[in-house]
Design a protein around this motif. Structure first.
Motif, PDB file in Angstrom:
ATOM      1  N   ILE A 116       0.891  -1.164  -0.155  1.00 57.86           N
ATOM      2  CA  ILE A 116      -0.022  -0.119   0.005  1.00 57.86           C
ATOM      3  C   ILE A 116       0.832   1.462   0.196  1.00 57.86           C
ATOM      4  N   TYR A 117       0.782   2.151  -1.029  1.00 57.02           N
ATOM      5  CA  TYR A 117       1.589   3.440  -1.236  1.00 57.02           C
ATOM      6  C   TYR A 117       0.649   4.359  -1.132  1.00 57.02           C
ATOM      7  N   ASP A 118       1.157   5.483  -0.233  1.00 61.27           N
ATOM      8  CA  ASP A 118       0.593   6.889  -0.330  1.00 61.27           C
ATOM      9  C   ASP A 118       1.282   7.483  -1.811  1.00 61.27           C
ATOM     10  N   MET A 119       0.632   8.591  -2.247  1.00 58.24           N
ATOM     11  CA  MET A 119       1.111   9.068  -3.517  1.00 58.24           C
ATOM     12  C   MET A 119       1.995  10.227  -3.461  1.00 58.24           C
ATOM     13  N   ASP A 120       1.127  11.282  -2.790  1.00 61.40           N
ATOM     14  CA  ASP A 120       2.189  12.680  -2.945  1.00 61.40           C
ATOM     15  C   ASP A 120       3.309  12.742  -2.189  1.00 61.40           C
ATOM     16  N   ARG A 121       4.528  12.844  -2.642  1.00 61.05           N
ATOM     17  CA  ARG A 121       5.579  13.142  -2.121  1.00 61.05           C
ATOM     18  C   ARG A 121       6.329  11.703  -1.590  1.00 61.05           C
ATOM     19  N   THR A 122       5.386  10.611  -1.877  1.00 56.38           N
ATOM     20  CA  THR A 122       5.768   9.194  -1.649  1.00 56.38           C
ATOM     21  C   THR A 122       6.416   8.655  -3.053  1.00 56.38           C
ATOM     22  N   VAL A 123       5.441   8.444  -3.826  1.00 59.80           N
ATOM     23  CA  VAL A 123       5.569   8.207  -5.096  1.00 59.80           C
ATOM     24  C   VAL A 123       5.881   9.287  -5.924  1.00 59.80           C
ATOM     25  N   THR A 124       5.366  10.506  -5.770  1.00 54.94           N
ATOM     26  CA  THR A 124       5.674  11.596  -6.580  1.00 54.94           C
ATOM     27  C   THR A 124       6.881  12.518  -5.764  1.00 54.94           C
ATOM     28  N   PHE A 125       7.239  13.354  -6.500  1.00 55.18           N
ATOM     29  CA  PHE A 125       8.137  14.341  -5.806  1.00 55.18           C
ATOM     30  C   PHE A 125       7.759  15.313  -5.065  1.00 55.18           C
ATOM     31  N   THR A 126       6.620  16.027  -5.843  1.00 55.06           N
ATOM     32  CA  THR A 126       5.753  16.931  -5.076  1.00 55.06           C
ATOM     33  C   THR A 126       4.473  16.569  -5.158  1.00 55.06           C
ATOM     34  N   GLY A 127       3.437  17.330  -4.467  1.00 52.83           N
ATOM     35  CA  GLY A 127       2.087  17.222  -4.535  1.00 52.83           C
ATOM     36  C   GLY A 127       1.444  17.376  -5.709  1.00 52.83           C
ATOM     37  N   THR A 128       0.201  16.917  -5.806  1.00 51.70           N
ATOM     38  CA  THR A 128      -0.361  16.641  -7.146  1.00 51.70           C
ATOM     39  C   THR A 128      -1.638  17.590  -7.063  1.00 51.70           C
ATOM     40  N   TYR A 129      -2.245  17.959  -6.093  1.00 52.21           N
ATOM     41  CA  TYR A 129      -3.558  18.666  -6.159  1.00 52.21           C
ATOM     42  C   TYR A 129      -3.611  19.823  -6.812  1.00 52.21           C
TER      43      TYR A 129
ATOM     44  N   ALA B 185      11.018   1.576  -8.748  1.00 47.22           N
ATOM     45  CA  ALA B 185      11.645   0.334  -8.832  1.00 47.22           C
ATOM     46  C   ALA B 185      11.134  -0.558  -7.572  1.00 47.22           C
ATOM     47  N   GLN B 186      10.480   0.412  -6.540  1.00 48.14           N
ATOM     48  CA  GLN B 186       9.992  -0.487  -5.697  1.00 48.14           C
ATOM     49  C   GLN B 186       8.773  -1.178  -5.886  1.00 48.14           C
ATOM     50  N   ILE B 187       7.917  -0.469  -6.711  1.00 46.77           N
ATOM     51  CA  ILE B 187       6.697  -0.863  -7.079  1.00 46.77           C
ATOM     52  C   ILE B 187       6.768  -2.088  -7.948  1.00 46.77           C
ATOM     53  N   ALA B 188       7.807  -2.064  -8.810  1.00 44.50           N
ATOM     54  CA  ALA B 188       8.334  -3.198  -9.709  1.00 44.50           C
ATOM     55  C   ALA B 188       8.584  -4.382  -8.824  1.00 44.50           C
ATOM     56  N   ARG B 189       9.485  -4.164  -7.810  1.00 39.17           N
ATOM     57  CA  ARG B 189      10.040  -5.137  -6.957  1.00 39.17           C
ATOM     58  C   ARG B 189       8.809  -5.996  -6.214  1.00 39.17           C
ATOM     59  N   ASP B 190       7.829  -5.013  -5.579  1.00 41.18           N
ATOM     60  CA  ASP B 190       6.633  -5.399  -4.981  1.00 41.18           C
ATOM     61  C   ASP B 190       5.714  -6.369  -5.672  1.00 41.18           C
ATOM     62  N   LYS B 191       5.611  -5.890  -7.015  1.00 41.83           N
ATOM     63  CA  LYS B 191       4.786  -6.757  -7.900  1.00 41.83           C
ATOM     64  C   LYS B 191       5.409  -8.058  -8.128  1.00 41.83           C
ATOM     65  N   ALA B 192       6.901  -8.001  -8.598  1.00 39.77           N
ATOM     66  CA  ALA B 192       7.411  -9.295  -8.728  1.00 39.77           C
ATOM     67  C   ALA B 192       7.300 -10.251  -7.636  1.00 39.77           C
ATOM     68  N   ASP B 193       7.127  -9.642  -6.306  1.00 37.70           N
ATOM     69  CA  ASP B 193       7.109 -10.272  -5.014  1.00 37.70           C
ATOM     70  C   ASP B 193       5.637 -10.941  -4.993  1.00 37.70           C
ATOM     71  N   GLY B 194       4.820 -10.578  -5.799  1.00 35.62           N
ATOM     72  CA  GLY B 194       3.580 -11.268  -5.807  1.00 35.62           C
ATOM     73  C   GLY B 194       2.490 -10.236  -4.830  1.00 35.62           C
ATOM     74  N   CYS B 195       2.978  -9.153  -4.745  1.00 39.03           N
ATOM     75  CA  CYS B 195       2.092  -8.101  -3.693  1.00 39.03           C
ATOM     76  C   CYS B 195       0.902  -7.505  -4.839  1.00 39.03           C
ATOM     77  N   ARG B 196      -0.034  -7.393  -4.337  1.00 29.84           N
ATOM     78  CA  ARG B 196      -1.395  -6.470  -4.983  1.00 29.84           C
ATOM     79  C   ARG B 196      -0.984  -5.102  -4.594  1.00 29.84           C
ATOM     80  N   LEU B 197      -0.881  -4.110  -5.782  1.00 26.83           N
ATOM     81  CA  LEU B 197      -0.532  -2.890  -5.407  1.00 26.83           C
ATOM     82  C   LEU B 197      -1.528  -1.931  -5.387  1.00 26.83           C
TER      83      LEU B 197
END
Length: 224
Positions: free
Chosen positions: A7-20, A99-111
């Motif tokens: 489970i990922y937060d989006m703003d400033r976790t996956v992205t560099f800056t906020g998106t709203y 890169a982490q999203i790809a690793r989690d997917k390869a590890d069988g995680c539901r994203l």
């Protein structure tokens, strides 16, 4: 475990800056450029929130009313929502997160992307990044042909985000005792979600979360 979730937060976790704010400006510039003259009012509304004169969901609703309008035809809006998703993915996504999203997917995680941002534009971003599910703030009457500047239910933030994650898991028939959960966030407001997870990762944390992560023994990563 029967279920593996990342489970990922989006703003400033996956992205560099906020998106709203970027979303509001992007759409206003394309749908009604005259609304950009109202942009200086956005920090004023933010100040009202900081001073606790309005609540967080009201902050979102007022800013959307200013920059996009109270009621916008969905057919006219969606091409700009899609182009904004392209912009975010092209310019505002951390390589380390990908890169982490790809690793989690390869590890069988539901994203799962769980964010306080609006589902309206989060969904196309999530689709482009390969996420399987979105938990986000909803607009009222999402099924109507127009989008209203009004939030339906909870703002997906802080403890509200955790409640929405639990509700999504219940709807998906995911028993917590049969789930292994990794959670990623940059902000201390996601402490309830991180506490709920089996593995909590403070990703690009601001100072309050970095301090809490050190106290809790959570993993810290920096995806800059």
């Amino acid at each position: 475990m029967t279920h593996r979730l990342a489970i990922y937060d989006m703003d400033r976790t996956v992205t560099f800056t906020g998106t709203y704010t970027g979303f509001l400006v992007h759409v206003a510039a394309r749908l009604a450029p005259w609304r950009l003259i109202l942009l200086p009012l956005v920090p004023v509304v933010m100040l009202a929130y900081v001073l606790r004169l309005i609540k967080r969901h009201q902050l979102k609703e007022i800013n959307q009313l200013l920059m996009i309008g109270g009621q916008v035809d969905r057919g006219k809006l969606m091409p700009h929502v899609e182009s904004y998703a392209d912009k975010v993915v092209d310019e505002n996504v951390r390589a380390g997160a990908l890169a982490q999203i790809a690793r989690d997917k390869a590890d069988g995680c539901r994203l799962v992307l769980a964010t306080a941002s609006y589902r309206l534009y989060v969904t196309p971003i999530a689709q482009r990044l390969g996420f399987d599910a979105v938990i986000a703030t909803d607009h009222l009457n999402q099924d109507l042909r127009y989008v209203r500047a009004k939030i339906a239910g909870e703002n997906c933030y802080d403890i509200g985000k955790l409640r929405m994650i639990k509700a999504w898991m219940a709807a998906e028939a995911i028993d917590r005792t049969q789930a292994y959960i990794r959670a990623y966030s940059d902000h201390v407001s996601d402490a309830p979600m991180l506490e709920f997870a089996d593995i909590a990762i403070a990703a690009n944390p601001h100072k309050p979360l970095a301090k809490l992560a050190a106290a809790r023994g959570w993993t810290r990563v920096d995806w800059d």
